[in-house]
Write a protein that holds these residues in place. Structure first.
Motif, short mmCIF file in Angstrom:
data_model
loop_
_atom_site.label_atom_id
_atom_site.label_comp_id
_atom_site.label_asym_id
_atom_site.label_seq_id
_atom_site.Cartn_x
_atom_site.Cartn_y
_atom_site.Cartn_z
N TRP A 125 51.02 46.40 11.79
CA TRP A 125 52.42 46.80 11.76
C TRP A 125 53.31 45.61 11.38
O TRP A 125 54.29 45.76 10.65
CB TRP A 125 52.84 47.36 13.14
N THR A 150 58.36 49.96 16.10
CA THR A 150 58.61 51.03 15.13
C THR A 150 59.63 50.52 14.12
O THR A 150 60.48 49.70 14.44
CB THR A 150 59.22 52.30 15.79
N LYS A 191 54.64 53.12 12.30
CA LYS A 191 54.20 52.84 13.67
C LYS A 191 52.80 52.26 13.65
O LYS A 191 52.00 52.64 12.79
CB LYS A 191 54.09 54.17 14.45
N THR A 214 48.59 50.93 10.20
CA THR A 214 49.97 51.37 10.42
C THR A 214 50.17 52.74 9.79
O THR A 214 49.76 52.97 8.65
CB THR A 214 50.96 50.35 9.78
#
Lengths: 82, 190
Positions: B14, B92, B115, B122
């Motif tokens: 992420w 996020t 996310k 991700t």
């Protein structure tokens, strides 16, 4: 980095974008970049000074004002403001 | 109203995806040439939540079919207002975009969420709502909406391919920078 819609702002934009990316990956994501006043602030101001003239000339500033109004609900939802 | 949804998994953390996302439309991405400029308009970190909020103006080459231009008006470029929210605690990135060109005739709102899915993957979720507001026949409104959904689908595919290139390049450049720093440190110590 991507270009600015105003070619005359490309130089200041590039300097700001480079600074931001470094700040984001090295400080913000590591939890140490919480302040709004950081090493990129001055570069951002220079970029905005150039960009705001271009937005006004093209009449985009008015459209943006409306877009911001329309986006208030999203802000409330995603900023988790009560 | 028409809805377009799409999801995808990127094989990157992420942190990598959220960083590379800021340069999704850079020259490393040769797939999304319809995006000609990305300007940052505002940026702030919320002191209470740590959420990074950014406003950007995305300028695209006008790619609507000619018959749509005949109805809505002809322009060289179209623009999108994007607001993004990075929540570092929840990990996020949420990006909400809507069109400012032809805004009194069509309403396109797109939401993208990145996310983490474990440490090295991700998820990307995209959802767009397209509504033609222009007066006139329902049949024409439907055709305009359909044509925009098709364009969304095409650009979404291109966006994904292009972003994969940016992610690969970002990983390489970051590794090279780290290597340079490591060598610099070694030299200093020597």
């Amino acid at each position: 980095m991507s270009a600015s819609l105003a070619p005359e702002c490309n130089g200041v934009k590039e300097r700001y974008d480079t600074c931001f990316l470094k700040w984001y990956s090295e400080k913000y994501l590591r939890g140490t970049g919480k302040t709004d006043d950081n090493e990129c602030t001055k570069l951002f101001e220079d970029y905005q000074k150039c960009l705001s003239v271009a937005l006004k000339e093209r009449g985009i500033d008015k459209l943006l004002k409306e877009a911001r109004e329309d986006n208030k609900e999203n802000d409330a939802e995603h900023m988790k403001r009560k | 109203m028409k809805v377009f949804s799409n999801s995808y998994t990127f094989n990157y953390s992420w942190e990598e995806v959220s960083t590379a996302n800021w340069r999704k439309y850079c020259p490393w991405n040769d797939k999304t040439t319809h995006v000609i400029a990305v300007d940052t308009l505002a940026r702030e970190v919320d002191q209470a939540t740590g959420i990074l909020r950014t406003e950007r103006l995305i300028t695209c080459k006008q790619s609507a079919p000619d018959w749509v231009k005949t109805i809505l008006g002809s322009m060289d470029t179209s623009q999108v207002f994007e607001t993004s929210y990075v929540n570092p605690a929840e990990k996020t990135v949420t990006m909400v975009s809507h069109n400012i060109t032809w805004a009194n005739m069509i309403n396109v709102q797109e939401t993208v969420v990145y996310k983490p899915m474990g440490a090295n993957q991700t998820s990307f979720e995209q959802d767009a709502r397209i509504t033609a507001l222009c007066g006139g026949w329902q049949r024409i409104k439907n055709s305009i909406e359909d044509s925009l959904v098709t364009r969304f689908h095409e650009n979404s595919m291109k966006g994904k391919e292009g972003f994969e290139c940016v992610l690969a390049m970002s990983r390489r450049v970051f590794a090279e920078e780290r290597e340079k720093e490591r060598r610099g440190d070694a030299k200093m110590k020597a």
